[in-house]
Scaffold this motif. Structure first.
Motif, PDB file in Angstrom:
ATOM      1  N   LEU A   1      55.836  31.947  29.637  1.00  0.00           N
ATOM      2  CA  LEU A   1      55.936  33.129  30.507  1.00  0.00           C
ATOM      3  C   LEU A   1      56.321  34.399  29.743  1.00  0.00           C
ATOM      4  O   LEU A   1      55.619  35.406  29.818  1.00  0.00           O
TER       5      LEU A   1
ATOM      6  N   GLN B   1      59.782  28.196  29.629  1.00  0.00           N
ATOM      7  CA  GLN B   1      59.602  29.525  30.249  1.00  0.00           C
ATOM      8  C   GLN B   1      59.408  30.613  29.196  1.00  0.00           C
ATOM      9  O   GLN B   1      58.745  31.610  29.446  1.00  0.00           O
TER      10      GLN B   1
ATOM     11  N   CYS C   1      64.512  32.088  27.584  1.00  0.00           N
ATOM     12  CA  CYS C   1      63.946  31.808  28.906  1.00  0.00           C
ATOM     13  C   CYS C   1      63.035  32.962  29.340  1.00  0.00           C
ATOM     14  O   CYS C   1      62.443  33.642  28.496  1.00  0.00           O
ATOM     15  N   ASN C   2      62.919  33.180  30.632  1.00  0.00           N
ATOM     16  CA  ASN C   2      62.128  34.317  31.108  1.00  0.00           C
ATOM     17  C   ASN C   2      62.938  35.107  32.111  1.00  0.00           C
ATOM     18  O   ASN C   2      63.260  34.609  33.198  1.00  0.00           O
TER      19      ASN C   2
ATOM     20  N   LYS D   1      70.107  30.314  31.629  1.00  0.00           N
ATOM     21  CA  LYS D   1      69.374  29.119  31.176  1.00  0.00           C
ATOM     22  C   LYS D   1      70.113  28.406  30.053  1.00  0.00           C
ATOM     23  O   LYS D   1      70.635  29.039  29.138  1.00  0.00           O
TER      24      LYS D   1
ATOM     25  N   GLN E   1      53.897  29.656  38.849  1.00  0.00           N
ATOM     26  CA  GLN E   1      54.338  29.810  37.451  1.00  0.00           C
ATOM     27  C   GLN E   1      54.286  28.506  36.680  1.00  0.00           C
ATOM     28  O   GLN E   1      54.371  28.521  35.454  1.00  0.00           O
ATOM     29  N   THR E   2      54.133  27.372  37.388  1.00  0.00           N
ATOM     30  CA  THR E   2      54.033  26.109  36.649  1.00  0.00           C
ATOM     31  C   THR E   2      52.677  26.022  35.933  1.00  0.00           C
ATOM     32  O   THR E   2      52.510  25.229  35.019  1.00  0.00           O
TER      33      THR E   2
ATOM     34  N   ARG F   1      60.393  31.098  40.145  1.00  0.00           N
ATOM     35  CA  ARG F   1      61.703  30.846  39.527  1.00  0.00           C
ATOM     36  C   ARG F   1      62.210  32.163  38.968  1.00  0.00           C
ATOM     37  O   ARG F   1      61.509  33.159  38.978  1.00  0.00           O
TER      38      ARG F   1
END
Ligand code: MRU
Length: 355
Positions: free
Chosen positions: A199, A195, A156-157, A247, A17-18, A45
């Protein structure tokens, strides 16, 4: 639906995911230490996803244990548990997954070691399959709160990438979309690791859901302008009184929602609710490397050399700011969360429904 992790041929594939959304690459893990490293470096994550990764890591590690009896086998496994538990502190799903494997061990202590190794693999796969079903149930309970034409904000995700494969905060959106509703989703970019931008914006757009990407600091103004009808976020650990860790930046949103009378919903599978703690003050909060703030993608420096940084990864939103918590068992006020673990309680009495 995109999957963050998959068990195949005695290996574990983790979608890195990075690198998203620019590159779709998988890291192939054959050892639990590699999985632990993927969790630490956030290649995988999101609370439920790292719970699943933990179970799969334990399953990989178990295969390599050479033990003459059950006690020795468990001793070696305990070292793997310690390694997995040391990866990230806030999401309770890591501990939850370790506990699932511990109870499987107790139940099957009279089986052969080879049989137990097989059962651990089965359990890890089951945790992922169950998580997808749990997410879909969250989606069905939550979709009613999404009205045709409404505007949602998320942070966030908490999508399929953060779970077994459907998402928690995104699940009501996916179900509402399947029901033919049209709505817009404002996505906070979510500094410092983005994220939201990388994402959530990617996942929702792929599903044909209209996304409007905003900087984190734009959210307050939009809420004040009446541009947001509801906020839905995920959680890394919710205490039994309904205090929510998620988050960093979530708390700010919740306070803004209270001030402007916008409903603030938290999508929380039971695996993310820590019934062993009474309130949010007991939740360990992760602080991460200053470089995540001073550099973009570890490459582009955006702050002076040697500057002091505070990089707190999560915050705790007190229950008074949370309108309701969407679980797989229904939607509840934070103060009623505890009812979920009492088997004799008639949950119908406490469930909330959209009006
Ligand atoms: O640091 P991250 O990216 O692991 O943080 C993830 C979140 O804060 C999510 O909102 C949370 O884990 C819920 S995921 C369904």
């Amino acid at each position: 639906m995109v999957k963050a992790i998959e068990w195949f041929n005695s290996k574990v594939a983790i979608l890195d995911q990075t690198k998203l959304p620019f590159e779709i690459t998988f890291v192939e893990c054959t050892d639990y230490r590699e999985i632990a490293e993927c969790i630490r470096t956030m290649k995988i994550r999101g609370a439920p996803a790292i719970g699943i990764a933990t179970a799969m890591g334990i399953a990989l590690g178990a295969q390599n244990i050479r033990a003459e009896n059950f006690e020795r086998f468990v001793e070696s496994l305990e070292l793997i548990f310690i390694e997995m538990l040391s990866t990230r502190p806030t999401a309770v799903n890591i501990k939850w997954a370790v506990e699932r494997i511990r109870s499987l061990l107790i139940k099957n202590r009279h089986e052969s070691i080879d049989k137990i190794k097989e059962l651990i693999i089965e359990e890890a796969k089951k945790i992922q399959e169950e998580d997808i079903e749990v997410n879909k149930a969250i989606g069905r309970w939550g979709a009613g709160f999404i009205k045709d034409g409404c505007k949602i904000l998320t942070h966030c995700n908490a999508g399929s990438l953060a779970t077994g494969g459907y998402g928690t905060a995104t699940a009501p959106m996916f179900v509402a979309k399947e029901q033919g509703k049209s709505f817009d989703v404002f996505v906070d970019e979510t500094r410092p690791l983005l994220q939201g931008a990388r994402l959530t914006a990617w996942e929702l757009s792929q599903k044909g859901i209209p996304v409007i990407l905003i900087t984190d600091s734009t959210a307050g103004t939009l809420i004040k302008m009446g541009e947001i009808d509801l906020v839905i976020v995920g959680t890394d650990r919710t205490a039994s009184n309904g205090d929510v860790a998620n988050k960093i930046g979530t708390y700010t949103l919740a306070v803004l929602c209270k001030e402007h009378e916008v409903p603030f919903y938290v999508a929380a599978p039971l695996s993310s609710i820590d019934f062993s703690i009474s309130n949010g003050e007991e939740i360990p909060i992760e602080e991460r490397d200053p470089e995540e703030v001073t550099h973009i993608f570890g490459k582009y420096q955006i702050a002076p050399d040697g500057i002091k940084v505070k990089n707190i990864a999560f915050d705790v939103t007190p229950n008074k700011f949370v309108t309701a918590i969407i679980t797989e068992k229904g939607v509840f006020r934070p103060k009623h969360l505890k009812k979920l673990i009492d088997e004799k309680v008639n949950l119908e009495k406490y469930r909330l429904y959209p009006t």
